[in-house]
Every structure is written in structure tokens, then in C-alpha cells.
Write a protein that holds these residues in place. Structure first.
Motif, PDB file in Angstrom:
ATOM      1  N   ARG A  14       0.822  -1.208   0.000  1.00  0.00           N
ATOM      2  CA  ARG A  14       0.000   0.000   0.000  1.00  0.00           C
ATOM      3  C   ARG A  14       0.864   1.271   0.000  1.00  0.00           C
ATOM      4  O   ARG A  14       0.329   2.364   0.225  1.00  0.00           O
ATOM      5  N   THR A  15       2.147   1.060  -0.267  1.00  0.00           N
ATOM      6  CA  THR A  15       3.088   2.188  -0.231  1.00  0.00           C
ATOM      7  C   THR A  15       4.018   2.119  -1.437  1.00  0.00           C
ATOM      8  O   THR A  15       4.442   1.022  -1.818  1.00  0.00           O
ATOM      9  N   THR A  16       4.302   3.279  -2.007  1.00  0.00           N
ATOM     10  CA  THR A  16       5.256   3.345  -3.108  1.00  0.00           C
ATOM     11  C   THR A  16       6.243   4.467  -2.828  1.00  0.00           C
ATOM     12  O   THR A  16       5.846   5.614  -2.587  1.00  0.00           O
ATOM     13  N   ILE A  17       7.533   4.126  -2.860  1.00  0.00           N
ATOM     14  CA  ILE A  17       8.572   5.133  -2.751  1.00  0.00           C
ATOM     15  C   ILE A  17       9.152   5.354  -4.139  1.00  0.00           C
ATOM     16  O   ILE A  17       9.336   4.395  -4.907  1.00  0.00           O
ATOM     17  N   SER A  18       9.421   6.598  -4.473  1.00  0.00           N
ATOM     18  CA  SER A  18       9.990   6.922  -5.774  1.00  0.00           C
ATOM     19  C   SER A  18      10.912   8.131  -5.609  1.00  0.00           C
ATOM     20  O   SER A  18      10.906   8.778  -4.552  1.00  0.00           O
ATOM     21  N   ARG A  19      11.689   8.419  -6.654  1.00  0.00           N
ATOM     22  CA  ARG A  19      12.597   9.547  -6.555  1.00  0.00           C
ATOM     23  C   ARG A  19      12.837  10.159  -7.923  1.00  0.00           C
ATOM     24  O   ARG A  19      12.682   9.499  -8.946  1.00  0.00           O
ATOM     25  N   ASP A  20      13.246  11.415  -7.874  1.00  0.00           N
ATOM     26  CA  ASP A  20      13.645  12.143  -9.070  1.00  0.00           C
ATOM     27  C   ASP A  20      15.086  12.565  -8.828  1.00  0.00           C
ATOM     28  O   ASP A  20      15.347  13.500  -8.052  1.00  0.00           O
ATOM     29  N   ASN A  21      16.031  11.867  -9.442  1.00  0.00           N
ATOM     30  CA  ASN A  21      17.446  12.142  -9.180  1.00  0.00           C
ATOM     31  C   ASN A  21      17.850  13.543  -9.634  1.00  0.00           C
ATOM     32  O   ASN A  21      18.704  14.175  -9.014  1.00  0.00           O
ATOM     33  N   ALA A  22      17.252  14.016 -10.700  1.00  0.00           N
ATOM     34  CA  ALA A  22      17.597  15.349 -11.197  1.00  0.00           C
ATOM     35  C   ALA A  22      17.206  16.440 -10.202  1.00  0.00           C
ATOM     36  O   ALA A  22      17.842  17.488 -10.144  1.00  0.00           O
ATOM     37  N   LYS A  23      16.180  16.153  -9.412  1.00  0.00           N
ATOM     38  CA  LYS A  23      15.698  17.136  -8.434  1.00  0.00           C
ATOM     39  C   LYS A  23      16.135  16.791  -7.017  1.00  0.00           C
ATOM     40  O   LYS A  23      15.781  17.502  -6.074  1.00  0.00           O
ATOM     41  N   ASN A  24      16.875  15.698  -6.850  1.00  0.00           N
ATOM     42  CA  ASN A  24      17.263  15.236  -5.504  1.00  0.00           C
ATOM     43  C   ASN A  24      16.055  15.181  -4.578  1.00  0.00           C
ATOM     44  O   ASN A  24      16.097  15.645  -3.429  1.00  0.00           O
ATOM     45  N   THR A  25      14.993  14.603  -5.090  1.00  0.00           N
ATOM     46  CA  THR A  25      13.734  14.556  -4.358  1.00  0.00           C
ATOM     47  C   THR A  25      13.236  13.120  -4.263  1.00  0.00           C
ATOM     48  O   THR A  25      13.314  12.371  -5.235  1.00  0.00           O
ATOM     49  N   VAL A  26      12.711  12.783  -3.094  1.00  0.00           N
ATOM     50  CA  VAL A  26      12.124  11.463  -2.877  1.00  0.00           C
ATOM     51  C   VAL A  26      10.664  11.652  -2.470  1.00  0.00           C
ATOM     52  O   VAL A  26      10.315  12.630  -1.811  1.00  0.00           O
ATOM     53  N   TYR A  27       9.844  10.716  -2.894  1.00  0.00           N
ATOM     54  CA  TYR A  27       8.405  10.769  -2.641  1.00  0.00           C
ATOM     55  C   TYR A  27       7.964   9.495  -1.924  1.00  0.00           C
ATOM     56  O   TYR A  27       8.554   8.434  -2.093  1.00  0.00           O
ATOM     57  N   LEU A  28       6.901   9.643  -1.144  1.00  0.00           N
ATOM     58  CA  LEU A  28       6.295   8.484  -0.496  1.00  0.00           C
ATOM     59  C   LEU A  28       4.793   8.586  -0.673  1.00  0.00           C
ATOM     60  O   LEU A  28       4.170   9.542  -0.187  1.00  0.00           O
ATOM     61  N   ALA A  29       4.221   7.629  -1.380  1.00  0.00           N
ATOM     62  CA  ALA A  29       2.780   7.581  -1.580  1.00  0.00           C
ATOM     63  C   ALA A  29       2.221   6.415  -0.784  1.00  0.00           C
ATOM     64  O   ALA A  29       2.686   5.284  -0.934  1.00  0.00           O
ATOM     65  N   MET A  30       1.269   6.721   0.078  1.00  0.00           N
ATOM     66  CA  MET A  30       0.651   5.692   0.899  1.00  0.00           C
ATOM     67  C   MET A  30      -0.851   5.721   0.702  1.00  0.00           C
ATOM     68  O   MET A  30      -1.455   6.804   0.625  1.00  0.00           O
ATOM     69  N   ASN A  31      -1.477   4.551   0.626  1.00  0.00           N
ATOM     70  CA  ASN A  31      -2.926   4.484   0.567  1.00  0.00           C
ATOM     71  C   ASN A  31      -3.421   3.503   1.615  1.00  0.00           C
ATOM     72  O   ASN A  31      -2.631   2.870   2.328  1.00  0.00           O
ATOM     73  N   SER A  32      -4.723   3.382   1.699  1.00  0.00           N
ATOM     74  CA  SER A  32      -5.346   2.519   2.714  1.00  0.00           C
ATOM     75  C   SER A  32      -4.759   2.809   4.093  1.00  0.00           C
ATOM     76  O   SER A  32      -4.405   1.882   4.836  1.00  0.00           O
TER      77      SER A  32
END
Length: 120
Positions: free
Chosen positions: A66-84
Motif C-alpha cells: 500500500r506504499t510506493t517510494i519513488s525519486r527524481d534524481n535530477a531534483k534530488n527529491t524522494v516521494y512516499l505515496a501511501m494508501n489505505s
């Protein structure tokens, strides 16, 4: 000096979704693995998810599926998407990044944390 700035926390109803972001800023550095950790009141900080620069991911059993981690290396940014989302997901969520200079590991940096509260 590397700074990590998180955003996207707040109050979410059970069963809802959220997306956290964390951007690294500074100069003369590169970022390796990044991750999200969380700490609930009275509990130790625990791993939520990590992602390497190449995109390999690792999730805690409690959030897997129920969780997805992703990143944008060009922006040095990491994301965390959680549901449920569940009440037990309530915690302060911290961003983490491995900081390198000229391919040499320097240290781990941490964000200031963002509160996520799951409640009706």
C-alpha cells in the motif's frame, strides 16, 4: 551542508491516501540512497521504505503493498505515496538521505519531520 525539507503531511481519514515529498538542497554534494522513516509517540523510529539511486526499493512489512517510494534524481527529491491508511500509520515521518562528496560517503542527513495523523 545538505538540507532535507519534507512536505505533504497532515490529517487523513482512515482508508485515505497521502503523498509526502522530500527535497535535498545544498552545494558540492551528491545523494545516494534515500528513505522514509517514522516515529510514533512512545516508540522508536522505524524504517518505512528506502530507494537506491538506481531505483531499487525496500519496504517495511507493515506498509508493503500500500506504499510506493519513488525519486527524481535530477531534483534530488524522494516521494512516499501511501494508501489505505490506518490509525497505526500515525507518526512523524522523517526523510533520510546518504550524502556523498566526490563519491566519498560523508554522512546521513535527516529532515525535520512531518506529522501524519490518521483519524476520523
Amino acid at each position: 551542508q545538505v538540507q532535507l525539507v519534507e512536505s505533504g503531511g497532515g490529517l487523513v481519514q482512515p482508508g485515505g491516501s497521502l503523498r509526502l515529498s522530500c527535497a535535498a538542497s545544498g552545494s558540492s554534494f551528491s545523494i545516494g540512497a534515500m528513505g522514509w522513516y517514522r516515529q510514533a509517540p512512545g516508540k522508536q523510529r522505524e524504517l518505512v521504505a528506502t530507494i537506491t539511486r538506481g531505483g531499487s526499493t525496500n519496504y517495511a512489512a507493515s506498509v508493503k503493498g500500500r506504499t510506493t517510494i519513488s525519486r527524481d534524481n535530477a531534483k534530488n527529491t524522494v516521494y512516499l505515496a501511501m494508501n489505505s491508511l490506518k490509525p497505526e500509520d500515525t507518526a512523524v515521518y522523517y526523510c533520510n538521505a546518504a550524502v556523498y562528496s566526490s563519491s566519498r560517503y560523508l554522512r546521513d542527513s535527516w529532515g525535520q519531520g512531518t506529522q501524519v495523523t490518521v483519524s476520523s
